[in-house]
Structures are given as C-alpha cells and as structure tokens.
Design a protein around this motif. Structure first.
Motif, PDB file in Angstrom:
ATOM      1  N   LEU B 228       2.397 -21.600  59.344  1.00  0.00           N
ATOM      2  CA  LEU B 228       2.914 -21.885  60.691  1.00  0.00           C
ATOM      3  C   LEU B 228       4.349 -21.423  60.866  1.00  0.00           C
ATOM      4  O   LEU B 228       4.721 -20.901  61.908  1.00  0.00           O
ATOM      5  CB  LEU B 228       2.834 -23.393  60.968  1.00  0.00           C
ATOM      6  CG  LEU B 228       1.441 -23.981  61.184  1.00  0.00           C
ATOM      7  CD1 LEU B 228       1.532 -25.492  61.243  1.00  0.00           C
ATOM      8  CD2 LEU B 228       0.810 -23.449  62.455  1.00  0.00           C
ATOM      9  N   THR B 229       5.184 -21.648  59.844  1.00  0.00           N
ATOM     10  CA  THR B 229       6.613 -21.400  60.023  1.00  0.00           C
ATOM     11  C   THR B 229       7.129 -20.182  59.286  1.00  0.00           C
ATOM     12  O   THR B 229       8.178 -19.664  59.623  1.00  0.00           O
ATOM     13  CB  THR B 229       7.418 -22.612  59.536  1.00  0.00           C
ATOM     14  OG1 THR B 229       7.116 -22.810  58.146  1.00  0.00           O
ATOM     15  CG2 THR B 229       7.065 -23.858  60.307  1.00  0.00           C
ATOM     16  N   GLY B 230       6.460 -19.734  58.248  1.00  0.00           N
ATOM     17  CA  GLY B 230       6.952 -18.598  57.475  1.00  0.00           C
ATOM     18  C   GLY B 230       7.965 -18.966  56.419  1.00  0.00           C
ATOM     19  O   GLY B 230       8.475 -18.099  55.729  1.00  0.00           O
ATOM     20  N   LYS B 231       8.257 -20.280  56.286  1.00  0.00           N
ATOM     21  CA  LYS B 231       9.245 -20.674  55.279  1.00  0.00           C
ATOM     22  C   LYS B 231       8.523 -21.007  53.978  1.00  0.00           C
ATOM     23  O   LYS B 231       7.652 -21.887  53.955  1.00  0.00           O
ATOM     24  CB  LYS B 231      10.040 -21.896  55.767  1.00  0.00           C
ATOM     25  CG  LYS B 231      11.079 -22.325  54.777  1.00  0.00           C
ATOM     26  CD  LYS B 231      12.146 -23.193  55.369  1.00  0.00           C
ATOM     27  CE  LYS B 231      13.178 -23.517  54.306  1.00  0.00           C
ATOM     28  NZ  LYS B 231      14.260 -24.331  54.789  1.00  0.00           N
ATOM     29  N   ARG B 232       8.910 -20.294  52.921  1.00  0.00           N
ATOM     30  CA  ARG B 232       8.299 -20.548  51.608  1.00  0.00           C
ATOM     31  C   ARG B 232       9.249 -21.371  50.745  1.00  0.00           C
ATOM     32  O   ARG B 232      10.454 -21.209  50.825  1.00  0.00           O
ATOM     33  CB  ARG B 232       8.010 -19.222  50.896  1.00  0.00           C
ATOM     34  CG  ARG B 232       6.947 -18.385  51.594  1.00  0.00           C
ATOM     35  CD  ARG B 232       6.590 -17.179  50.753  1.00  0.00           C
ATOM     36  NE  ARG B 232       5.859 -16.179  51.492  1.00  0.00           N
ATOM     37  CZ  ARG B 232       4.537 -16.065  51.520  1.00  0.00           C
ATOM     38  NH1 ARG B 232       3.801 -16.894  50.834  1.00  0.00           N
ATOM     39  NH2 ARG B 232       3.959 -15.119  52.230  1.00  0.00           N
ATOM     40  N   ILE B 233       8.673 -22.247  49.929  1.00  0.00           N
ATOM     41  CA  ILE B 233       9.522 -23.038  49.031  1.00  0.00           C
ATOM     42  C   ILE B 233       9.180 -22.689  47.577  1.00  0.00           C
ATOM     43  O   ILE B 233       8.050 -22.289  47.288  1.00  0.00           O
ATOM     44  CB  ILE B 233       9.378 -24.561  49.276  1.00  0.00           C
ATOM     45  CG1 ILE B 233       7.922 -25.026  49.163  1.00  0.00           C
ATOM     46  CG2 ILE B 233       9.946 -24.931  50.630  1.00  0.00           C
ATOM     47  CD1 ILE B 233       7.789 -26.525  49.205  1.00  0.00           C
ATOM     48  N   PRO B 234      10.155 -22.802  46.659  1.00  0.00           N
ATOM     49  CA  PRO B 234       9.905 -22.397  45.277  1.00  0.00           C
ATOM     50  C   PRO B 234       8.891 -23.318  44.586  1.00  0.00           C
ATOM     51  O   PRO B 234       8.745 -24.484  44.948  1.00  0.00           O
ATOM     52  CB  PRO B 234      11.273 -22.495  44.606  1.00  0.00           C
ATOM     53  CG  PRO B 234      12.158 -23.171  45.559  1.00  0.00           C
ATOM     54  CD  PRO B 234      11.549 -23.228  46.883  1.00  0.00           C
ATOM     55  N   ASP B 235       8.211 -22.773  43.574  1.00  0.00           N
ATOM     56  CA  ASP B 235       7.167 -23.517  42.863  1.00  0.00           C
ATOM     57  C   ASP B 235       7.721 -24.732  42.150  1.00  0.00           C
ATOM     58  O   ASP B 235       7.031 -25.746  42.002  1.00  0.00           O
ATOM     59  CB  ASP B 235       6.477 -22.603  41.840  1.00  0.00           C
ATOM     60  CG  ASP B 235       5.624 -21.546  42.517  1.00  0.00           C
ATOM     61  OD1 ASP B 235       5.571 -20.416  42.021  1.00  0.00           O
ATOM     62  OD2 ASP B 235       5.021 -21.885  43.552  1.00  0.00           O
TER      63      ASP B 235
END
Lengths: 320, 323
Positions: B228-235
């Motif tokens: 939805l937003t395109g923001k990825r967070i680290p694993d």
C-alpha cells in the motif's frame, strides 16, 4: 600450596566489596565481578520463542555423514541464540514471498574486522598483475668490457658502462615481474564471507531473492535494468547495489553486458567472481538464495541438498 | 497559337483525369498504409522499432492546426526524456511508484485497518496471502474494519466487532484467487480513504500491545503495508517485533533531531559517562568566564571604557580575552 599473601589478598577483596558503592557510576563496571559468588554461572535469559525455534531447527536437520558434521559447527551451539529472519523476494518485482530462517553461525556471525582486513588484503594481492619490469645492469644491451684499468688512473674503479651509477646504465634492484599473491587459510577466508554477509544483514543491507536474476525477454535490456534500480531505490542516489547470481557469466553473458551499461547504479557478479571486498563496497547486496548458500558455505563442503543445515524456508508450525 | 500557349481542351481533360486518378491512388495508398501499420525496422543492437510517419500538413486534408497546446506532445520535459529513453521498456514493481508519506496518526489508522483484515482471515482459517489480492469491485473494507476491536485471547490476537455482518462483508470483499493484476490507483485510493477516516487513534491504546508471535501474521501485515505505501522495513526489525506497537514504530516517520546534542546517544551520555559534558553550542572563552563568574565584571569594565565587548578585530579593541 598457595602463598599466604593469597589469603590476605582475598580478605582485602572481601573488604573492598563491603565498601563498594554500586550507586557510584564509576564503580558499576566492577560490581558484577565482585558480587557474583565464586565460580557461579550466569543464566542468560532465553525466551520460549528461541527454545521453540531451536527445537524446530534441530529436528529438521537431516542425519548427515561425519565428514560434513566435522566441517560444520556442532548443532547445539545455537541454543542461546536467535535464528536470523530473512524475507525472500521475487525477481524482478520484489514482492515478499516468504520468510526464511538462517542459523546464526552463518548469518549472525560476530564482527571481526581483522579477518575482513586479511581477506581483503589477500584478494588485493591475488589481483595484482606484477608485471613491472626493469633492466638490471646485466640485462642492458652492451659490452662487458672493463672501461679502464683498475689501478693507476686516479679515478674510481669501474667495470662496464652498464653500471647503475652511469647514464644509460641499468636500474639498481628495480622491479621484476613476480607473483604478489599471498596465502590465507581456507577456513579464515571462508569465515570472512560469513562475517561480511552477517554485517550486511545486521545493517539491513542484504536482500535475498527467491528466484534467479534474469532479463524478462530478449528485447529487454539496460534501460529496463536502470528502471528497476531507480524504482527500488537501489541506484546511484542510494549508494549503488551489487547483484550476485548463481548463473555464471560464461553461461548467460547478456545480463552482464547490459549491466555494464548501467554501471552508475550497480554491478552484477557471479559466485565465482564475487569477493569479500565486493560484498562490503556497495550500498546493498542483492543475492539469490542459492548464491547466498554457496557463499555462506564456501569451502565447507556442504551440498545444496543439505541446505537445511544452513537455513529453513518453510516452517510448518507457528512459534508461540 | 492559343492551343500552343494555353493548351487544348482535350489536353486539359486528360490532365484532369490524370490528377483524379493520382488522387484516387494516393487515397488508396494511404488506406493500404493504414491497414499495414507503421513500418518496422531493426536497429544495430537488434531491437525492432517503428518508423514514425512524416506528415506534410499541405498534403493531408484532415490536418487541423491547433491553437493551444492541450493534448499535444511536450518535447523536452523530464517525462518525455524518460519515455524516450525507455522506448517502451516499462518496469512495474510490487510497490507503488510514489512512496506515501503519512503522519504517525495516519500510520496507526492504516496499521489498524490492515491488522484487522489479516486477523479476520486468520480467524476464519483462510490463506493470509489473500490480503494482498485485489478486492471485489466497489468494496470499501475500511468502513467495516474501523469498528473492529483487536484483543488478545490466550496469547493469540483476536478481532471482534459489534456489527455482526462486518466480518462476512470483509471476507466477501477479499478475493480467494487473484483474478486480475493489482491496480495501483485502487491501492492509492484505499490508503487515501483509510487515513481520511474519522477514527480516534492513541499510541497508548491496548490494541497496540497485542502480541504477534505468529510469523505468518507478521509477514501478511508487513507485506500488505509495503504494497500500500511502498515503505519497506529491515528484516531485523520484523524479527524483533513482537507487538503491533513495534511494527508501528518501525513504519512511522521518526523525528529527526535538529541538533546532535538532542540525539538519543548523546542525551544518555551524561548518565553513562559522568566525566563527559555535552553542550548544544560551541564552548567559547566567554562561556568559560561565565562558568567561573568573571564575565559580568569583564563586561561592565569594557562597557565603562567604551570598548567592544565581543570581537577583537577592530583596531580600538585593546582588551582581549585570553584563555
């Protein structure tokens, strides 16, 4: 038999402990050493989550031959550590497909800058061409005739005109083509790869792909790759990216040629070509899961069929 | 003589006939061209491209000269340059082309909406991957998810709603198989409508503290938020997150400290390392004098002698502050 001063030192220590003020911030570092009873083992906090995962990882690892077990670390050493979670993405749209869990002795290895340094130096030495060449006094073309008599002239003694002191003479101990490569223990070099990949994983700069890095069709080339890098924030403005693929350049040269044109955004290397230095250079490392397995188990002799020793993909049970 | 100068009637007729036949053949040729399509050629690199037709305004009857630039191709803009370089090679990724910038309250609303959708699917026993599939046309699941309450039952997250039809409405809206490709505009609309919802959000709310130990639930929530937003967070962050609050802290826009002395690391330094002092401004000689208490006297004396208090570049500044 211990010296009497040993008991006296112990008494002083005990008195010191009684006078110790733990509230004083400068003394806080001393508190654990002085207040713990002799030879007591501290219990590290292990959550139930970790126990469950470790139980799962232990039961899922297949029975293997003694040769592989001797090369890989003992299975019980990760009981106090958490497995490393990695999201597997699809290429090229970067859709998260599933989670994979890697053992911490492969992807959560503690940082050892000295080992990385040794590995980088070893690789740089191996890369040296070593082709610098000069002519020493006996390589220079010319006669070996003695120029004038040894004694009686009043001048310094001379041999031939090719002396390094003279103009037109040879170089004194100048460089000669030689091999600069050094040696590094295979296990240390192998560990360097695990340290570099663990470091990247900890910083969130390791992207693992579920499938292979390929160009979608014959028509598609460098421009499409440029768009991929820009859309995913992998390009020049974000520190460039290294793509690591399992397919060798000799087998599929086209993607390597197209990536040469997009060099400002990144570089692609196959597993035979990638170095520890490459893994540390760019802003991030985008690697296929098979290539990651090969790099993590370099020189360890673990077959791809036994990849469960390194990491698990499909976890049937939830960890509660 | 007239015939030699102006041509005879017969020759004029013949000429007119020739013209008519040429026009006809021209029209026929044009029609044949249109049926064939544009000419295709191969470049040196082996890529096929279409040759643009050259249109002469004098020769084409249906050419209309425009008075405004509406609808015309704008040459030289960034999009034009990009499109020209692309030459039709488009890349469509999983994330939207424009990354959404949301406030913390908006992130909380979106997280609640996505978490409710995922947990409903989990409760019913459906595959959690379906949360990322396109919705049924016209379905607005955010109207139902708004009223849901997220609680913990026996350590597992649970959703309940006062409206009895709400769960079934959401389940019907979520497709079981991806019939068509995801439409970026519908995703953008969903985000826009969710964040515009009238929903009271509080960071201290109890639903933020529900634990998410199931990896599949965490995966589904993060995947939908990425879509939805395109923001990825680290694993590492996903791995360490146990509650919805942890996921919120990972996705929200963190406040950037305006000064280095306001960062977390330096603020805790005074407590951890007592012999180090952190100040937000450069410690000047005047600050040193102020610490000791001498500055007010120095200032008074300089002003009494009509000398500049700060700055020693002026020629009449005889009194200098020595360390």
């Amino acid at each position: 038999m211990a010296h009497t001063s040993a008991s006296q030192n112990l008494l002083c220590l005990v008195r010191g402990v009684k006078r110790l003020n733990i509230a004083d911030p400068l003394m806080q570092c001393l508190a654990p050493r002085l207040t713990r009873p002799f030879a007591a083992q501290a219990d590290l906090p292990v959550s139930d989550i970790v126990k469950e995962i470790n139980a799962g990882l232990d039961t899922s690892s297949p029975t293997i031959s003694t040769s592989t077990q001797s090369t890989s670390s003992p299975t019980n050493s990760h009981i106090l550590e958490t497995p490393v979670l990695k999201t597997l993405y699809s290429w090229p749209d970067l859709e998260p497909q599933k989670f994979a869990w890697y053992k911490p002795e492969y992807l959560d290895v503690p940082m050892r800058r000295d080992i990385l340094h040794r590995a980088v130096i070893y690789e740089a030495d191996a890369t040296r061409q070593g082709t610098a060449s000069t002519k020493w006094r006996f390589d220079v073309h010319g006669s070996n005739r003695k120029l004038y008599a040894q004694k009686g002239t009043g001048r310094a003694r001379v041999r031939d005109k090719k002396s390094p002191i003279r103009r037109g003479g040879g170089v004194a101990f100048g460089p000669k083509p030689r091999d600069f490569s050094s040696e590094l223990q295979r296990k240390v070099y192998s560990q360097a790869f695990r340290i570099a990949l663990s470091y990247r994983q900890r910083k969130g700069e390791l992207v693992v792909l579920n499938n292979g890095i390929k160009l979608p069709s014959e028509d598609i080339g460098a421009r499409w790759l440029n768009n991929v890098f820009e859309a995913n924030n992998w390009g020049k403005e974000h520190g460039r990216s290294l793509l690591v693929t399992n397919t060798l350049e000799s087998e599929e040269p086209r993607i390597f040629e197209e990536m040469d044109q997009v060099g400002e955004h990144g570089v692609i290397k196959d597993i035979d070509d990638v170095d520890v230095k490459d893994l540390l250079e760019t802003g991030r490392v985008v690697i296929e899961k098979q290539a990651l397995f090969r790099l993590l188990t370099k020189y360890l002799g673990i077959r791809y069929a036994d990849r469960d020793l390194v990491g698990l993909e499909d976890r049937p049970a939830t960890y509660v | 003589m007239r015939e030699t100068l102006f041509g005879s009637k017969k020759s004029g007729e013949v000429e007119k006939q020739e013209e008519r036949s040429q026009q006809k053949s021209g029209v026929l040729a044009k029609q044949a061209e249109q049926r064939k399509g544009p000419e295709k050629r191969q470049s040196r690199s082996g890529r096929t491209y279409e040759v643009a037709k050259i249109v002469h305004p004098t020769e084409t009857k249906d050419y209309v000269r425009s008075n405004t630039w509406a609808g015309l191709e704008t040459v030289g803009t960034e999009e034009w340059v990009r499109a020209k370089l692309d030459r039709g090679e488009k890349y469509n990724g999983f994330t939207p082309t424009k990354r959404a910038t949301l406030t913390n309250a908006e992130w909380m609303k979106l997280l609640h909406h996505v978490a409710v959708e995922v947990l409903i699917l989990h409760q019913v026993g459906r595959d959690l991957k379906q949360v990322c599939y396109p919705r049924v046309d016209g379905a607005k699941t955010w109207r139902q998810t708004k009223a849901f309450d997220i609680t913990s039952e026996n350590g597992a997250p649970h959703v309940t709603s006062s409206a009895p039809q709400a769960p079934s409405m959401i389940l019907q809206a979520v497709l079981e198989k991806p019939g068509s490709e995801q439409d970026q505009s519908s995703l953008a609309r969903e985000v826009k409508e969710v964040i515009a919802m009238n929903m009271v959000v509080n960071s201290e709310a109890s639903w933020m503290r529900t634990t998410l130990r199931d990896a599949n639930i965490r995966f589904a929530i993060t995947k939908r938020l990425v879509q939805l937003t395109g923001k990825r967070i680290p694993d590492v962050t996903i791995s360490n997150a146990t509650t919805l609050e942890d996921l919120f802290n990972a996705f929200k826009t963190k406040e950037q400290p305006k000064k280095l002395s306001q960062t977390e690391q330096l603020r805790g330094l005074a407590a951890r390392v007592p012999n180090v002092k952190v100040s937000s401004k450069r410690h000047t000689p005047i600050d040193k004098e102020k610490q000791v208490g001498r500055w007010k006297l120095i200032e008074q004396e300089l002003m009494a002698r009509n000398l500049p208090v700060t700055g020693s570049r002026l020629p009449q500044a005889k009194a200098r502050i020595d360390n």
